[in-house]
Scaffold this motif. Structure first.
Motif, PDB file in Angstrom:
ATOM      1  N   TRP A 107       8.861 -97.240  14.849  1.00 55.12           N
ATOM      2  CA  TRP A 107       8.734 -97.747  15.777  1.00 55.12           C
ATOM      3  C   TRP A 107       8.042 -98.118  16.652  1.00 55.12           C
ATOM      4  O   TRP A 107       7.533 -98.631  17.603  1.00 55.12           O
ATOM      5  CB  TRP A 107      10.519 -98.449  16.068  1.00 55.12           C
ATOM      6  CG  TRP A 107      11.034 -98.883  15.500  1.00 55.12           C
ATOM      7  CD1 TRP A 107      12.415 -98.522  14.378  1.00 55.12           C
ATOM      8  CD2 TRP A 107      11.458-100.081  15.175  1.00 55.12           C
ATOM      9  NE1 TRP A 107      12.719 -99.654  13.320  1.00 55.12           N
ATOM     10  CE2 TRP A 107      11.569-100.983  14.122  1.00 55.12           C
ATOM     11  CE3 TRP A 107      10.109-100.911  15.654  1.00 55.12           C
ATOM     12  CZ2 TRP A 107      11.836-102.207  13.472  1.00 55.12           C
ATOM     13  CZ3 TRP A 107      10.005-102.253  15.142  1.00 55.12           C
ATOM     14  CH2 TRP A 107      10.674-102.655  13.649  1.00 55.12           C
ATOM     15  N   GLU A 111       5.516-100.630  18.043  1.00 58.40           N
ATOM     16  CA  GLU A 111       5.532-100.608  19.384  1.00 58.40           C
ATOM     17  C   GLU A 111       3.734-100.791  19.783  1.00 58.40           C
ATOM     18  O   GLU A 111       2.965-101.749  20.420  1.00 58.40           O
ATOM     19  CB  GLU A 111       5.960-100.299  20.440  1.00 58.40           C
ATOM     20  CG  GLU A 111       5.548-100.730  21.516  1.00 58.40           C
ATOM     21  CD  GLU A 111       6.991-100.003  22.404  1.00 58.40           C
ATOM     22  OE1 GLU A 111       6.934-100.435  24.214  1.00 58.40           O
ATOM     23  OE2 GLU A 111       8.279 -99.792  22.233  1.00 58.40           O
ATOM     24  N   ARG A 115       1.577-104.218  20.221  1.00 60.83           N
ATOM     25  CA  ARG A 115       0.462-104.267  22.260  1.00 60.83           C
ATOM     26  C   ARG A 115      -1.021-104.572  21.827  1.00 60.83           C
ATOM     27  O   ARG A 115      -1.555-105.184  22.420  1.00 60.83           O
ATOM     28  CB  ARG A 115       1.133-102.857  22.973  1.00 60.83           C
ATOM     29  CG  ARG A 115       2.307-102.363  23.393  1.00 60.83           C
ATOM     30  CD  ARG A 115       1.928-101.318  24.240  1.00 60.83           C
ATOM     31  NE  ARG A 115       3.520-101.828  24.093  1.00 60.83           N
ATOM     32  CZ  ARG A 115       4.011-102.026  25.987  1.00 60.83           C
ATOM     33  NH1 ARG A 115       4.165-103.617  26.424  1.00 60.83           N
ATOM     34  NH2 ARG A 115       5.497-102.664  25.788  1.00 60.83           N
ATOM     35  N   LYS A 159      17.120 -99.360  17.588  1.00 61.49           N
ATOM     36  CA  LYS A 159      15.254 -99.095  17.862  1.00 61.49           C
ATOM     37  C   LYS A 159      14.094-100.331  18.037  1.00 61.49           C
ATOM     38  O   LYS A 159      13.729-100.573  18.696  1.00 61.49           O
ATOM     39  CB  LYS A 159      14.385 -98.212  17.053  1.00 61.49           C
ATOM     40  CG  LYS A 159      15.084 -96.886  18.121  1.00 61.49           C
ATOM     41  CD  LYS A 159      14.461 -95.316  17.116  1.00 61.49           C
ATOM     42  CE  LYS A 159      15.483 -93.762  16.766  1.00 61.49           C
ATOM     43  NZ  LYS A 159      14.560 -93.034  15.962  1.00 61.49           N
ATOM     44  N   HIS A 161      15.695-103.525  17.765  1.00 61.83           N
ATOM     45  CA  HIS A 161      16.086-104.708  18.972  1.00 61.83           C
ATOM     46  C   HIS A 161      15.196-104.097  20.382  1.00 61.83           C
ATOM     47  O   HIS A 161      14.437-104.623  20.333  1.00 61.83           O
ATOM     48  CB  HIS A 161      17.253-104.625  18.646  1.00 61.83           C
ATOM     49  CG  HIS A 161      18.066-104.775  19.847  1.00 61.83           C
ATOM     50  ND1 HIS A 161      17.660-105.888  19.810  1.00 61.83           N
ATOM     51  CD2 HIS A 161      18.922-104.707  20.945  1.00 61.83           C
ATOM     52  CE1 HIS A 161      18.285-106.939  20.890  1.00 61.83           C
ATOM     53  NE2 HIS A 161      18.779-106.462  21.312  1.00 61.83           N
ATOM     54  N   GLU A 162      15.233-103.241  20.361  1.00 62.39           N
ATOM     55  CA  GLU A 162      14.501-102.911  21.507  1.00 62.39           C
ATOM     56  C   GLU A 162      12.407-103.379  21.565  1.00 62.39           C
ATOM     57  O   GLU A 162      12.596-104.309  22.084  1.00 62.39           O
ATOM     58  CB  GLU A 162      14.633-101.581  22.579  1.00 62.39           C
ATOM     59  CG  GLU A 162      15.841-100.958  22.361  1.00 62.39           C
ATOM     60  CD  GLU A 162      15.868 -99.637  22.599  1.00 62.39           C
ATOM     61  OE1 GLU A 162      15.130 -98.636  22.738  1.00 62.39           O
ATOM     62  OE2 GLU A 162      17.145 -99.002  22.477  1.00 62.39           O
ATOM     63  N   VAL A 163      12.326-102.855  20.511  1.00 60.91           N
ATOM     64  CA  VAL A 163      10.891-103.535  20.629  1.00 60.91           C
ATOM     65  C   VAL A 163      10.720-105.232  20.401  1.00 60.91           C
ATOM     66  O   VAL A 163       9.694-105.850  21.161  1.00 60.91           O
ATOM     67  CB  VAL A 163      10.390-102.610  19.219  1.00 60.91           C
ATOM     68  CG1 VAL A 163       8.265-103.961  18.930  1.00 60.91           C
ATOM     69  CG2 VAL A 163      10.310-100.962  19.198  1.00 60.91           C
ATOM     70  N   LYS A 165      12.431-107.210  21.339  1.00 61.32           N
ATOM     71  CA  LYS A 165      12.718-107.863  23.018  1.00 61.32           C
ATOM     72  C   LYS A 165      11.690-107.863  23.865  1.00 61.32           C
ATOM     73  O   LYS A 165      11.526-108.729  24.495  1.00 61.32           O
ATOM     74  CB  LYS A 165      14.103-107.794  23.534  1.00 61.32           C
ATOM     75  CG  LYS A 165      15.527-107.392  22.922  1.00 61.32           C
ATOM     76  CD  LYS A 165      15.410-109.325  22.558  1.00 61.32           C
ATOM     77  CE  LYS A 165      16.457-109.690  24.157  1.00 61.32           C
ATOM     78  NZ  LYS A 165      16.669-110.403  24.376  1.00 61.32           N
ATOM     79  N   ARG A 166      10.503-106.573  23.978  1.00 58.80           N
ATOM     80  CA  ARG A 166       9.559-106.318  24.588  1.00 58.80           C
ATOM     81  C   ARG A 166       8.842-107.021  24.138  1.00 58.80           C
ATOM     82  O   ARG A 166       7.943-107.506  25.107  1.00 58.80           O
ATOM     83  CB  ARG A 166       9.613-104.256  24.767  1.00 58.80           C
ATOM     84  CG  ARG A 166      10.733-103.752  25.514  1.00 58.80           C
ATOM     85  CD  ARG A 166       9.818-102.677  26.234  1.00 58.80           C
ATOM     86  NE  ARG A 166       9.651-101.860  24.466  1.00 58.80           N
ATOM     87  CZ  ARG A 166      10.952-101.388  24.013  1.00 58.80           C
ATOM     88  NH1 ARG A 166      11.048-100.616  25.011  1.00 58.80           N
ATOM     89  NH2 ARG A 166      10.167-100.096  23.024  1.00 58.80           N
ATOM     90  N   LEU A 167       8.518-107.242  23.078  1.00 58.69           N
ATOM     91  CA  LEU A 167       7.313-107.617  22.006  1.00 58.69           C
ATOM     92  C   LEU A 167       7.223-108.695  21.196  1.00 58.69           C
ATOM     93  O   LEU A 167       5.937-109.372  21.608  1.00 58.69           O
ATOM     94  CB  LEU A 167       6.711-106.846  22.143  1.00 58.69           C
ATOM     95  CG  LEU A 167       5.746-104.818  22.255  1.00 58.69           C
ATOM     96  CD1 LEU A 167       5.166-104.268  21.893  1.00 58.69           C
ATOM     97  CD2 LEU A 167       4.985-106.040  23.838  1.00 58.69           C
ATOM     98  N   TYR A 184      18.317-113.996  20.413  1.00 54.69           N
ATOM     99  CA  TYR A 184      17.346-114.489  20.351  1.00 54.69           C
ATOM    100  C   TYR A 184      17.230-115.613  20.131  1.00 54.69           C
ATOM    101  O   TYR A 184      18.284-116.549  19.585  1.00 54.69           O
ATOM    102  CB  TYR A 184      16.127-113.904  19.313  1.00 54.69           C
ATOM    103  CG  TYR A 184      15.990-112.373  19.111  1.00 54.69           C
ATOM    104  CD1 TYR A 184      14.824-111.878  19.497  1.00 54.69           C
ATOM    105  CD2 TYR A 184      17.301-111.518  19.031  1.00 54.69           C
ATOM    106  CE1 TYR A 184      14.816-110.630  19.464  1.00 54.69           C
ATOM    107  CE2 TYR A 184      16.821-109.870  19.461  1.00 54.69           C
ATOM    108  CZ  TYR A 184      15.436-110.152  19.602  1.00 54.69           C
ATOM    109  OH  TYR A 184      15.644-108.273  19.015  1.00 54.69           O
TER     110      TYR A 184
END
Length: 329
Positions: A107, A111, A115, A159, A161-163, A165-167, A184
């Motif tokens: 992950w 990420e 980016r 993990k 899920h965090e990516v 939500k951020r991106l 979501y």
């Protein structure tokens, strides 16, 4: 709930997507599985030329298969061919990596890749592998930057899920529906199966050909995520493992993923014949129209906003028509 479709990227996929548009499907996703499929971007470009309304996108791209500039340029091309219809989904690589003997990407890599990819589409200078780069496409070579397309992330655990939500602009889900899906606004949920007639048995040849490839994912996933013992706990699991274990360890992934999402491999057929088909309704979206409608309603309460159905078998039109009738009575 939107009703969309998916195809495991075959030579027929552009025509299948045109058919899905004719029938009224909202979006068509195609897989990034180069070990068994034509190129996903060429397929989508052909589909764009043959359609006018239906949404299009890869579901899901596997970052390690292409440089971020390659995917950014391909995304811009598709956005020019099908303006306003493109969405992109990324995943860590189930079929797209494991069927070639690799593990999923990390992950952290996902990420950093997202980016860079997002930055390129926005027209920024980004760093990748120690080099500074930007999309330099002049007029006539790509749409002007920024190229704004929604980007979804396929994730099942914390993990991811965090990516996402951020991106991400949404969550692309397959294999199982995580509890965090309800967080979501856009959640496509990829399913396989077939619409059964009243009283139709699950062990028939028609059901095997249409729902079997999706059913077999239960064995493929159990093996990849839980190992041999997880498979042996399933109906027909011991017979499935007997076939897989004939292959040397270094080649075993070829036996596991043969026919993945398209047809039953030798191990899958052994499990089916040993009674594995009895769990068909538990692991696929198979059932009578009323049963499927109830399951879609339940999925909606858990956060699904778009059901994505992959038809299998020799009669794509029949499968698409029957599922759409069940989903939109």
């Amino acid at each position: 709930m939107e009703v969309s479709c998916a195809f495991p990227t075959a030579l027929s996929s552009p025509d299948d997507i045109a058919l899905a548009e004719e029938l009224g499907y909202d979006r068509a996703w195609v897989y990034d599985t180069p070990q068994q499929s034509p190129d996903v971007w060429m397929t989508l470009a052909l589909a764009a030329e043959r359609t006018e309304r239906i949404g299009l996108g890869p579901g899901v791209l596997v970052p390690s298969l292409r440089h971020p500039m390659v995917n950014a340029a391909a995304t811009a091309t598709l956005a020019a061919l099908a303006p306003g219809r493109v969405a992109i989904a990324f995943g860590t690589g189930f079929t797209g990596r494991r069927a070639m003997g690799y593990r999923a990407i990390t992950w952290a890599y996902m990420e950093s890749y997202l980016r860079a990819y997002r930055g390129l589409l926005q027209g920024h200078v980004v760093e990748w592998e120690g080099a500074q780069m930007r999309m330099l496409h002049p007029d006539g070579h790509a749409p002007a930057r920024p190229v704004d397309v929604p980007i979804l992330v396929g994730a099942l655990g914390p993990k991811g899920h965090e990516v996402a939500k951020r991106l991400g602009d949404g969550l692309y889900v397959t294999l199982q529906l995580p509890d965090f899906a309800s967080e979501y606004d856009w959640v496509p949920y990829l399913v396989w199966g077939t619409v059964l007639d009243e009283g139709e048995a699950t062990g028939t040849e028609r059901v095997r050909r249409t729902a079997g490839p999706g059913w077999a994912l239960a064995y493929h996933g159990a093996y990849e995520f839980g190992g041999a013992e997880a498979v042996r706990a399933l109906p027909g699991g011991p017979e499935w493992m007997d076939v897989v274990e004939r292959s040397p360890g270094a080649l075993r992934h070829l036996a596991v993923h043969s026919g993945h999402c398209v047809e039953l491999g030798e191990a899958d057929r052994a499990a089916w014949d040993a009674g594995g088909h009895t769990m068909l309704a538990d692991v696929t979206m198979s059932g009578t129209p009323d049963e499927i409608r109830r399951r879609l309603d339940e999925a909606a309460t858990r956060g699904v906003t778009e059901i994505v159905f992959q038809p299998c078998g020799p009669d794509t039109r029949r499968e698409l028509e029957r599922f759409l009738d069940a989903a939109r009575p």
